[in-house]
Scaffold this active site. Sequence first.
Site, short mmCIF file in Angstrom:
data_model
loop_
_atom_site.label_atom_id
_atom_site.label_comp_id
_atom_site.label_asym_id
_atom_site.label_seq_id
_atom_site.Cartn_x
_atom_site.Cartn_y
_atom_site.Cartn_z
CG PHE A 42 17.38 112.84 88.16
CD1 PHE A 42 17.22 111.61 89.10
CD2 PHE A 42 18.62 113.39 88.40
CE1 PHE A 42 18.01 111.25 90.16
CE2 PHE A 42 19.29 113.21 89.85
CZ PHE A 42 19.05 112.29 90.50
NE ARG B 55 25.89 111.91 87.31
CZ ARG B 55 26.91 111.61 88.14
NH1 ARG B 55 28.22 111.65 87.53
NH2 ARG B 55 26.71 110.95 89.26
CG ASN B 56 23.86 116.14 88.99
OD1 ASN B 56 23.22 115.93 87.92
ND2 ASN B 56 24.07 115.02 89.64
#
Length: 513
Positions: A259, A372-373
């Site tokens: 993002f 990763r989040n």
Amino acid sequence: MGNCCRFHLKADAEKDTKEIVGVENDAASICDEQTIHVGITPFVTNFQPKLESPPPTPPFPDNTAKVVVAVYDYDARLDDDLSFVKGDLLEIREEATDWWYARSRKNGKKGYIPGNYVAPIQTLEAEPWYFGDIKRHDAEKLLMQIGCQDGAFLIRKSENKNGQVSNCFALSVRDKELIRHYRIKITDSGKYFISLSKEFTTLNELIEFYKISSDGLKIKLLEPCGKTQAQTFGLSHKDKWEISRDSLEFQSPVGSGQFGDVYKGVWNSKIPVAIKSLKPGFMDKKQFLAEANLMKQLRHPKLVQLYAVVTIEEPLLIVTEFMSNGSLLEFLRYNKSQKLLFKELIDICAEVAQGMAYLELKSYIHRDLAARNILVGEHNLVKIADFGLSRCVVDGDGEYSALQASHLPIKWTAPESCLYNRFTIKSDVWSFGILMYEVITYGRTPYSGMTNTEALRKIQNGYRLPCPDGCPIEFYNIMLNTWNDIPEERPSFETLQWILEDWFQENKYANNL
């Protein structure tokens, strides 16, 4: 494709659990992890604890005001905020949802304070040793953190055989590399006891006694475990959802992802924050604002708190609490040489499952669950980030296309989502299984060597990631169940949380790993 193993659901396990009723002899009733869940039915289930008299207060108090005591330190962020330190007495003049207007009894100053930084006097919440309804799993992690000595302790709400908090209490104590749990029972006359040989009128009396004598405990109590500083709800009492770009100071980049880029920063020259700068043109602004409004309402200790947004011009910015150790993916890879213990890896998975169980309860779907989040903070506590953002992605023509395969992380996404654009909490469960694979392999990329197309085709034909080297088969079986072809047959996050938190009780061999 069906699963190759049998999955024991929580309800199945409970059928084999024999509930203990009453109190046996005068032993100290050490609650191993099974006992904490099985429990001993308290004599008085709705008894209100007796508490000591309130501490003396300075002159000229307002006897009509609600009086609270500070549980944490707070430094004023705005001119009309009120600073205080732990232990200060404050009179509440106006009580809103999250921020209250108060007067200090120490210096007479007035201002706004975060409501979750204080507790009413003469309540358990005001005691430094009381940690409320935290899970046994979280209590163990707090007591094992650096700085806690042998004898460090806390009191919390106990858990019943279903893993839910009950009306009685548990004492958790650090003893070398073990955390010992004792159920605090209540007589029908309202007195507390651990051993039948000694009863106490209040919990404070119980604590003071066991600081002097173990009397059946394995170790005497020392000092309460330190409480982790709470996050305020929002940046300030003014609760400005849209803040000025000029109020943010970018300090250093800390990562990047699907993002956009993430920076460590400071809001209003005082508060450390994380600032996510979204890729220009990547998000639909209207959809992003609608989703962010939902995200802000989600509050849980295992979710990264969303503070504010900047949307007047691009790049759009998201301001959240700052997590000092970055993404879980990089944390796992960085710590690979240190070889995090298997118990620590289980803890990570359990904490993520706990946060996802909350989203499940709120009927909210993450859509991009991956290491990763997940972010890592102090004491290696993990929190879920970026929930819901994938709904706001637009394609090259500016059309809303959050479910288009071109934007999906195929190797983490459930096949029904990739093929038919169907997203449910069960598709998040599939992604959680991939996250478990990342954790147990210290950040290895799933389906290594395959393209997205190859991986999806093989999954359709029944292929599943193999059991990693050194991974216990019981842990791998949980992963397999999250990858069931039939979404409805995948476990719930509530069940996954229960299994992972109870791992070392259900899999005794794992204590040696």
